[in-house]
Enzyme design. Structure first.
Site, PDB file in Angstrom:
ATOM      1  N   HIS A   1      77.956   6.527  80.815  1.00  0.00           N
ATOM      2  CA  HIS A   1      77.946   6.207  82.243  1.00  0.00           C
ATOM      3  C   HIS A   1      76.788   6.952  82.937  1.00  0.00           C
ATOM      4  O   HIS A   1      75.998   6.363  83.670  1.00  0.00           O
ATOM      5  CB  HIS A   1      79.296   6.618  82.833  1.00  0.00           C
ATOM      6  CG  HIS A   1      79.576   6.068  84.203  1.00  0.00           C
ATOM      7  ND1 HIS A   1      80.695   6.398  84.913  1.00  0.00           N
ATOM      8  CD2 HIS A   1      78.869   5.214  84.993  1.00  0.00           C
ATOM      9  CE1 HIS A   1      80.680   5.763  86.079  1.00  0.00           C
ATOM     10  NE2 HIS A   1      79.580   5.045  86.161  1.00  0.00           N
TER      11      HIS A   1
ATOM     12  N   HIS B   1      86.245   9.865  74.545  1.00  0.00           N
ATOM     13  CA  HIS B   1      86.419   9.945  76.004  1.00  0.00           C
ATOM     14  C   HIS B   1      85.152  10.486  76.674  1.00  0.00           C
ATOM     15  O   HIS B   1      84.595   9.866  77.591  1.00  0.00           O
ATOM     16  CB  HIS B   1      87.619  10.860  76.279  1.00  0.00           C
ATOM     17  CG  HIS B   1      87.937  11.020  77.737  1.00  0.00           C
ATOM     18  ND1 HIS B   1      88.943  10.327  78.357  1.00  0.00           N
ATOM     19  CD2 HIS B   1      87.377  11.786  78.703  1.00  0.00           C
ATOM     20  CE1 HIS B   1      88.991  10.658  79.638  1.00  0.00           C
ATOM     21  NE2 HIS B   1      88.047  11.547  79.872  1.00  0.00           N
ATOM     22  N   GLU B   2      84.695  11.645  76.205  1.00  0.00           N
ATOM     23  CA  GLU B   2      83.506  12.269  76.812  1.00  0.00           C
ATOM     24  C   GLU B   2      82.269  11.407  76.596  1.00  0.00           C
ATOM     25  O   GLU B   2      81.348  11.401  77.412  1.00  0.00           O
ATOM     26  CB  GLU B   2      83.291  13.680  76.257  1.00  0.00           C
ATOM     27  CG  GLU B   2      84.447  14.654  76.524  1.00  0.00           C
ATOM     28  CD  GLU B   2      84.826  14.771  77.994  1.00  0.00           C
ATOM     29  OE1 GLU B   2      83.973  14.548  78.857  1.00  0.00           O
ATOM     30  OE2 GLU B   2      86.012  15.048  78.274  1.00  0.00           O
TER      31      GLU B   2
END
Ligand SMILES: [Zn+2]
Length: 628
Positions: free
Chosen positions: A407, A400-401
């Site tokens: 990004h 997730h991180e």
């Protein structure tokens, strides 16, 4: 940005002193500053720049050069701010017991307050200059044109800004507009008396929220779970009219601000900042409500596998099977790059740089901040804090991180500073997509049926928790706000009825209902702290499901085009409003089909889970315990 994740992480296997942990498992903050004296030098420079910015007041109307100078200085201040803030803040998170570092961190916060005072003149002064004038300046000056979206958006927002007298009045109201939430927090946390509870085995426990969650997700005795549910919800039942009154304060405040600023509804007011059409929320709610069949199928399956005669909200978190495989960090270092193969070789290569660049603080140590995050240190690179403890949850947290970090990396590399940050409306797209890709990889690798079941349940619970529950919450918030917009009374009974009807609309006959579940609304902090916020988790989830379908199905050419569109989205940062950014990536949130992508995803996962369970030999393998 992980409000949907449980706050309490399971305890780490062994707690080592930070100095005993190998350097390759610790982040290296000298990439920001070599030492504290370099940090102090940057801090002093930042203070000087803030003073220089204040001195620009009164110059904007003089022409494009003046405006450009202000924009550039603001960028310089912003960039330096990232480094000065994060160096102190990340150091502090290594060991929060260090008072000296805490003092430096607070020193930066004080400087931030100064900076915001020193720049308060900018917006009103700019908006005195007519927009066509500023547009003519931008047409003639390429350097200034970089700021077109940011500047034009200020004018767009101007539509709901009042005159000086009106703004002054509204600013006076800010002193008490947080009172309903403050009182809720005091009532539900500071003043609450947690009951003690005697379970079927073990000593008496104090029923804090963490303990309540732990019982629901680990205790295989249904009566214990029921007792915990009842005791925990009675806490709120005894003060339910006070909670209703506080929540009415939230609703009235939102309606007051919406009307004062000339919005039609509270929803319009909440969505205007990101320029989201209200139809997006309405579509989300309607399409989800029409797509609850896979959710009900999952609950019926759980009821059967767990061997329960009745199935309640307190039965929805218990694992279907016992399985305690450990996932060492070094193994994940191979799996994670492999899982993003569908995003292409460049993406894989960059992800390895994140994994092996001393950017990640992996293990827990005494005093370290709990939880996990990705910190976007502009001008350096993202850093990640984990408390990796070899569990499956820890692996997915890393995935997730990692989505957030990639990004940041791509956005910072391709955008000018002013657009490098992205909004929450887009932020949770890459993080959930990263988790979805990782799940696919793990399912392909899994050789053990129990592991497959655990993986599938993890994925399904993620969809239930971050999508269905959040849409139900959004629906509740919308209906509750409509009570005040339509001049109807807000009582505990009215709020309970809205919540209970929604539960039934979602779960139908798949759930046995307890009367105390009516007052679930009373205990959800988001409703009091940040109204109309949680729906964004659901829209991100829907966007990610739609993208996942485009990235992993269709012809090679289609997939290549989908990768290109997705990477363009990550590279675009905050250079436009979220809706057009997502549209260019192939996601239209105003269309039912986008939301249905999640419904279809859940449907296919539940089918896979049914198949995996069938291959296990019942009943010895699936550990079920009937009423005890
Ligand atoms: Zn996140």
């Amino acid at each position: 940005m992980d409000a949907h994740r449980p706050a309490e992480a399971p305890a780490a296997p062994q707690l080592r002193d930070r100095s005993d942990i190998d350097d390759r498992f610790k982040w290296n903050l000298t990439h920001i500053f070599p030492d504290w004296s370099a940090w102090q030098g940057a801090y002093d420079e930042l203070e000087t720049q803030i003073g220089a910015y204040a001195a620009l007041q009164g110059t904007l109307a003089e022409g494009p050069d003046r405006l450009l100078a202000a924009m550039k200085l603001s960028d310089d201040i912003g960039q330096l701010t990232y480094k000065v803030w994060y160096f102190a803040s990340l150091k502090y998170d290594e060991d929060q017991r260090d008072n000296q570092i805490n003092a430096r961190r607070q020193q930066v916060q004080i400087l931030f307050a100064k900076a915001s005072q020193a720049s308060a003149w900018f917006n009103p002064e700019l908006l005195e200059v007519p927009l066509p004038t500023v547009q003519a300046w931008m047409a003639a000056n390429a350097d200034l044109a970089v700021y077109r979206f940011a500047l034009e958006d200020l004018y767009r927002q101007q539509e709901h800004v009042l005159d000086d007298k009106g703004e002054h009045l509204l600013s006076l109201s800010s002193r008490f507009s947080s009172s309903p939430y403050d009182a809720y927090a005091a009532l539900s946390t500071a003043d609450i008396r947690h009951p003690s509870l005697k379970l079927s085995a073990g000593p008496e426990v104090t029923l804090t929220y963490g303990q309540y969650r732990a019982i629901l997700s680990t205790n295989r005795n249904q009566r214990d779970r029921e007792a915990a549910f009842t005791a925990y919800h009675r806490l709120f039942d005894t003060s339910v009219n006070t909670y209703a009154s506080l929540y009415n304060g939230v609703l009235q405040r939102d309606w007051f601000h919406a009307q004062a600023r000339g919005y039609r509804t509270t929803l319009d007011a909440a969505l205007h900042g990101n320029n989201i059409p209200p139809a997006v929320v309405e579509n989300l709610i309607d399409t989800t409500k029409a797509g609850t069949e896979p959710l009900r199928r999952y609950h019926r399956l759980r009821k059967r596998v767990l061997g329960l005669e009745t199935y309640h909200t307190y039965d929805t978190a218990i694992p279907l099977v016992d399985f305690d495989r450990k996932y060492p960090y070094d193994d994940v270092l191979d799996w994670l790059p492999a899982s993003v193969a569908p995003l292409g070789r460049d993406y894989q290569r960059q992800l390895r740089e994140v994994l092996f660049g001393d950017w990640i603080d992996v293990y827990e140590n005494p005093g370290k901040r709990s939880g996990a995050y990705s910190a976007p240190v502009y001008g350096v690179h993202p850093y990640m804090l984990l408390n990796y403890n070899d569990t499956l949850d820890a692996v997915f947290t890393l995935a997730h991180e990692m989505g957030h970090s990639m990004h940041t990396l791509l956005s910072n590399a391709h955008q000018p500073f002013v657009y490098s940050a992205y909004t929450i409306f887009v932020a949770e797209v890459p993080s959930t997509l990263s988790e979805a890709l990782f799940l696919e990889h793990m399912l392909e690798q899994a050789t053990d049926d129990r592991e497959r079941i655990v993986l599938l349940q993890h994925a399904i619970d993620g969809i239930v928790g971050t999508f269905y529950t959040q849409v139900l919450f959004a629906d509740y918030e919308l209906q509750a706000h409509r009570l005040v917009e339509e001049g109807r009374p807000v009582t505990a009974e009215a709020l309970g009825a809205i919540y209970f009807n929604l539960m039934q609309a979602y779960h139908g006959d798949a759930l046995d209902y307890d009367d105390l579940a009516r007052l679930t609304w009373a205990r959800i902090p988001h409703f009091y702290s940040t109204p109309y916020y949680v729906y964004q988790y659901a829209t991100c989830f829907a966007s990610s499901a739609q993208l996942m379908r485009q990235l992993t199905t269709g012809s090679a050419t289609d997939r290549a085009a989908a990768i290109d569109r997705y990477l363009t989205l990550l590279k675009a940062g905050g250079s436009d409003h979220p809706m057009p950014l997502l549209e260019r990536a192939g996601v239209d949130l105003s269309k039912p089909e986008t939301v249905r992508a999640v419904v279809n995803q859940l449907d296919s996962l539940v089918t896979k889970l049914e198949q995996a369970i069938q291959t296990l030999e019942p009943p010895s393998a699936v550990r079920e315990r009937k009423k005890q």
